[in-house]
Design an enzyme around this catalytic site. Sequence first.
Site, PDB file in Angstrom:
ATOM      1  N   LYS A 130     -33.424  14.384  41.748  1.00 25.96           N
ATOM      2  CA  LYS A 130     -33.586  14.477  43.205  1.00 25.96           C
ATOM      3  C   LYS A 130     -32.245  14.214  43.856  1.00 25.96           C
ATOM      4  O   LYS A 130     -31.392  13.522  43.283  1.00 25.96           O
ATOM      5  CB  LYS A 130     -34.599  13.436  43.700  1.00 25.96           C
ATOM      6  CG  LYS A 130     -35.201  13.752  45.043  1.00 25.96           C
ATOM      7  CD  LYS A 130     -36.380  14.682  44.893  1.00 25.96           C
ATOM      8  CE  LYS A 130     -37.071  14.956  46.194  1.00 25.96           C
ATOM      9  NZ  LYS A 130     -38.398  15.544  45.960  1.00 25.96           N
TER      10      LYS A 130
HETATM   11  N1  GLU Z   1     -39.110  19.081  46.728  1.00 23.71           N
HETATM   12  C1  GLU Z   1     -40.267  19.569  46.038  1.00 23.71           C
HETATM   13  C2  GLU Z   1     -40.995  18.438  45.350  1.00 23.71           C
HETATM   14  O1  GLU Z   1     -40.875  17.297  45.735  1.00 23.71           O
HETATM   15  C3  GLU Z   1     -39.941  20.738  45.114  1.00 23.71           C
HETATM   16  C4  GLU Z   1     -38.928  20.478  44.057  1.00 23.71           C
HETATM   17  C5  GLU Z   1     -38.510  21.715  43.293  1.00 23.71           C
HETATM   18  O2  GLU Z   1     -39.015  22.792  43.552  1.00 23.71           O
HETATM   19  O3  GLU Z   1     -37.626  21.578  42.442  1.00 23.71           O
HETATM   20  O4  GLU Z   1     -41.771  18.646  44.457  1.00 23.71           O
END
Ligand code: GLU
Length: 440
Positions: A130
């Site tokens: 993240k």
């Molecule tokens: N931000 C989204 C999540 O928390 C998607 C992450 C992604 O597609 O890599 O799942």
Amino acid sequence: MSQSSGAPATPSKLGAVHTLPSYLQADNLGPWGIYLQQVDRVTPYLGHLARWVETLKRPKRALIVDVPIELDNGTIAHFEGYRVQHNTSRGPGKGGVRFHQDVTLSEVMALSAWMSIKNAAVNVPYGGAKGGIRVDPKKLSMGELERLTRRYTSEIGIIIGPTKDIPAPDVNTNGQIMAWMMDTYSMNTGSTATGVVTGKPVDLGGSLGRVEATGRGVFTVGVEAAKLTGLQLEGARLAVQGFGNVGGIAAKLFAEAGAKVVAVQDHTGTIFNGKGLDVPALLAHVKIRGGVGGFAGAEAMKPEEFWGVDCEILIPAALEGQITEHNAGQIKAKLVIEGANGPTTPEADDILHDKGVLVLPDVIANAGGVTVSYFEWVQDFSSFFWSEDEINARLVRIMQDAFAGVWQVAQEHKVSLRTATFIVACQRILHAREMRGLYP
Ligand code: GLU
């Protein structure tokens, strides 16, 4: 939790320190502390794999970067950026990038860990990662936002890549920001690398259905849970917090299935209509006004009254830490579907459990987004793009299978769906870890 209690370090005979580093300890660590508690809850179910559980209590790699940009008025502003790769045992790091004024290292660490769990829960071949920048992007001009995104991408460029770590949209980031990230990375590496990020615009290697994917996944698990618990969707009342890609799309799909969206809350206001809001009209209003506040087809409500609204289904689809010990007792819904990451604190989880409220946890309920991100990444590698129907059908199948598996584990061990999802996911991650072995 002796490992995270802040006890003095006890060097083993080889000098290795078995106490967690200070920045990983649970006390006062906000979201990361919550994640550590969740891991502790599943450890008794991990059998021989519990030997590897420490792996999950430390991010593999955490990068803090300075992101300086020139503002339109000529001054230089510095922002704090992060990219955390929690685990890469099952594949490259994967997870979104969030631009928000409250972003902290603890938050990004927890979000990266929840991505590891989520990706393993739906069995896509990724670890968890993240990123984030501590900034209120609404205060920036387009030019400033682009410079911020590009400088951040350049700074984290040393650890991301199509086979290393693949960012995507999260809170306050979107397809345009992904396009800038893809371009910056591509410029720096000298070749167009569409697979370095997902959630791109469709004309730039993006996937059909990606924008709607998280909301569609929320709806899919909601339908499955309704079937299993005998809840009628036709006429069911729904309250939704957050009306962006996740909450807005989920509300639309539930309304199309016959549910009544009676209350919506976002950063611009809380609105109520006992007869059911006109969801397409509300989506159009949000597109123009940036939020639900001031919508003509509803009455305004006090923000604190939102949690006590009479409804069958509640969807928190905004930020973490929203359902707490202070409001969990008021909740009337039978089903809570976590569209957001980490919206329920462990204390609130226990209160809801005792009240007989079924919580579909984030790590399975909102996994639709990353599932279609995986499809996008596969399509980019093969430069062959699928139809929207094919994407939606594959998404629904993955979500249904994953949910059925987690449901079965929850029944078997008589645990919550959150603990069951953690059991399934931690076993997959640690099994991969064990097979790969320690290097060197
Ligand atoms: N931000 C989204 C999540 O928390 C998607 C992450 C992604 O597609 O890599 O799942």
